[in-house]
Design a protein around this motif. Structure first.
Motif, PDB file in Angstrom:
ATOM      1  N   GLU A 149       2.296  -8.623  -8.472  1.00 39.68           N
ATOM      2  CA  GLU A 149       0.983  -8.072  -8.772  1.00 39.68           C
ATOM      3  C   GLU A 149       0.927  -6.585  -8.411  1.00 39.68           C
ATOM      4  O   GLU A 149       1.633  -6.124  -7.515  1.00 39.68           O
ATOM      5  CB  GLU A 149      -0.110  -8.801  -7.976  1.00 39.68           C
ATOM      6  N   SER A 150       0.056  -5.878  -9.087  1.00 41.13           N
ATOM      7  CA  SER A 150      -0.214  -4.479  -8.782  1.00 41.13           C
ATOM      8  C   SER A 150      -1.617  -4.141  -9.227  1.00 41.13           C
ATOM      9  O   SER A 150      -2.242  -4.918  -9.967  1.00 41.13           O
ATOM     10  CB  SER A 150       0.804  -3.565  -9.464  1.00 41.13           C
ATOM     11  N   GLY A 151      -2.110  -2.991  -8.770  1.00 42.30           N
ATOM     12  CA  GLY A 151      -3.410  -2.520  -9.228  1.00 42.30           C
ATOM     13  C   GLY A 151      -4.542  -2.708  -8.242  1.00 42.30           C
ATOM     14  O   GLY A 151      -5.665  -2.287  -8.504  1.00 42.30           O
ATOM     15  N   GLY A 152      -4.256  -3.340  -7.110  1.00 43.90           N
ATOM     16  CA  GLY A 152      -5.308  -3.500  -6.115  1.00 43.90           C
ATOM     17  C   GLY A 152      -5.645  -2.184  -5.448  1.00 43.90           C
ATOM     18  O   GLY A 152      -4.973  -1.170  -5.645  1.00 43.90           O
ATOM     19  N   GLY A 153      -6.713  -2.209  -4.642  1.00 48.27           N
ATOM     20  CA  GLY A 153      -7.104  -1.010  -3.935  1.00 48.27           C
ATOM     21  C   GLY A 153      -8.511  -1.116  -3.405  1.00 48.27           C
ATOM     22  O   GLY A 153      -9.093  -2.202  -3.347  1.00 48.27           O
ATOM     23  N   LEU A 154      -9.036   0.038  -3.005  1.00 48.70           N
ATOM     24  CA  LEU A 154     -10.391   0.134  -2.461  1.00 48.70           C
ATOM     25  C   LEU A 154     -11.314   0.699  -3.523  1.00 48.70           C
ATOM     26  O   LEU A 154     -10.999   1.730  -4.138  1.00 48.70           O
ATOM     27  CB  LEU A 154     -10.383   1.045  -1.233  1.00 48.70           C
ATOM     28  N   VAL A 155     -12.437   0.051  -3.744  1.00 43.67           N
ATOM     29  CA  VAL A 155     -13.392   0.482  -4.753  1.00 43.67           C
ATOM     30  C   VAL A 155     -14.805   0.240  -4.237  1.00 43.67           C
ATOM     31  O   VAL A 155     -15.031  -0.680  -3.431  1.00 43.67           O
ATOM     32  CB  VAL A 155     -13.143  -0.267  -6.090  1.00 43.67           C
ATOM     33  N   GLN A 156     -15.727   1.054  -4.678  1.00 41.17           N
ATOM     34  CA  GLN A 156     -17.121   0.858  -4.291  1.00 41.17           C
ATOM     35  C   GLN A 156     -17.755  -0.260  -5.103  1.00 41.17           C
ATOM     36  O   GLN A 156     -17.333  -0.545  -6.243  1.00 41.17           O
ATOM     37  CB  GLN A 156     -17.907   2.147  -4.488  1.00 41.17           C
ATOM     38  N   ALA A 157     -18.762  -0.879  -4.537  1.00 45.29           N
ATOM     39  CA  ALA A 157     -19.504  -1.908  -5.258  1.00 45.29           C
ATOM     40  C   ALA A 157     -20.000  -1.354  -6.591  1.00 45.29           C
ATOM     41  O   ALA A 157     -20.468  -0.207  -6.666  1.00 45.29           O
ATOM     42  CB  ALA A 157     -20.669  -2.405  -4.417  1.00 45.29           C
ATOM     43  N   GLY A 158     -19.871  -2.171  -7.632  1.00 45.51           N
ATOM     44  CA  GLY A 158     -20.232  -1.741  -8.967  1.00 45.51           C
ATOM     45  C   GLY A 158     -19.089  -1.133  -9.753  1.00 45.51           C
ATOM     46  O   GLY A 158     -19.211  -0.916 -10.962  1.00 45.51           O
ATOM     47  N   GLY A 159     -17.996  -0.870  -9.081  1.00 38.58           N
ATOM     48  CA  GLY A 159     -16.838  -0.265  -9.728  1.00 38.58           C
ATOM     49  C   GLY A 159     -15.958  -1.279 -10.427  1.00 38.58           C
ATOM     50  O   GLY A 159     -16.273  -2.473 -10.497  1.00 38.58           O
TER      51      GLY A 159
END
Length: 125
Positions: free
Chosen positions: A6-16
């Protein structure tokens, strides 16, 4: 046997939004129904989405319906999970999984044969 990554994870703000990818080794990717699961700290691994071998059938957990989309590209040996309108409760390690099934079957339980190592998705409020 198939190896998944898997790839593409990370930190994102709510609604993103985020798009996860899961690449598979081998020449028989189209033989596998694919699934996405997630596991939050202290919780059981839970079903997110699944797609049949040719992509004709999909199924989603109620908690992600209308926000997540699973798709696959058999020519690229890859399955995707497009995630939109992310919520803090979507925070988890996300895993892809593979299982040989008849052409249009999908599987919503954890009874898959092969699993990736997971990718972290963190949604901040």
């Amino acid at each position: 046997q198939v190896h998944l990554m898997e790839s593409g994870g990370g930190l994102v703000q709510a609604g993103g939004s985020l798009r996860l990818s899961c690449g598979a080794s081998g020449r028989t990717f189209s033989s596998y129904s694919m699934g996405w699961f997630r596991q939050a700290p202290g919780k059981d691994r839970e079903f997110v989405a699944t797609i049949s071998r040719g992509g004709a059938n999909t199924n989603y957990a109620d908690s992600v319906k209308g926000r997540f989309t699973i798709s696959r590209d058999n020519a690229k040996n890859t399955v995707y999970l497009q995630m939109r309108s992310l919520k803090p409760e979507d925070t988890a390690v996300y895993y892809c999984a593979a299982k040989t099934l008849p052409l249009n079957m999908v599987l919503t339980t954890t009874m898959y044969d092969y699993w990736g190592q997971g990718t972290q998705v963190t949604v901040s409020s």
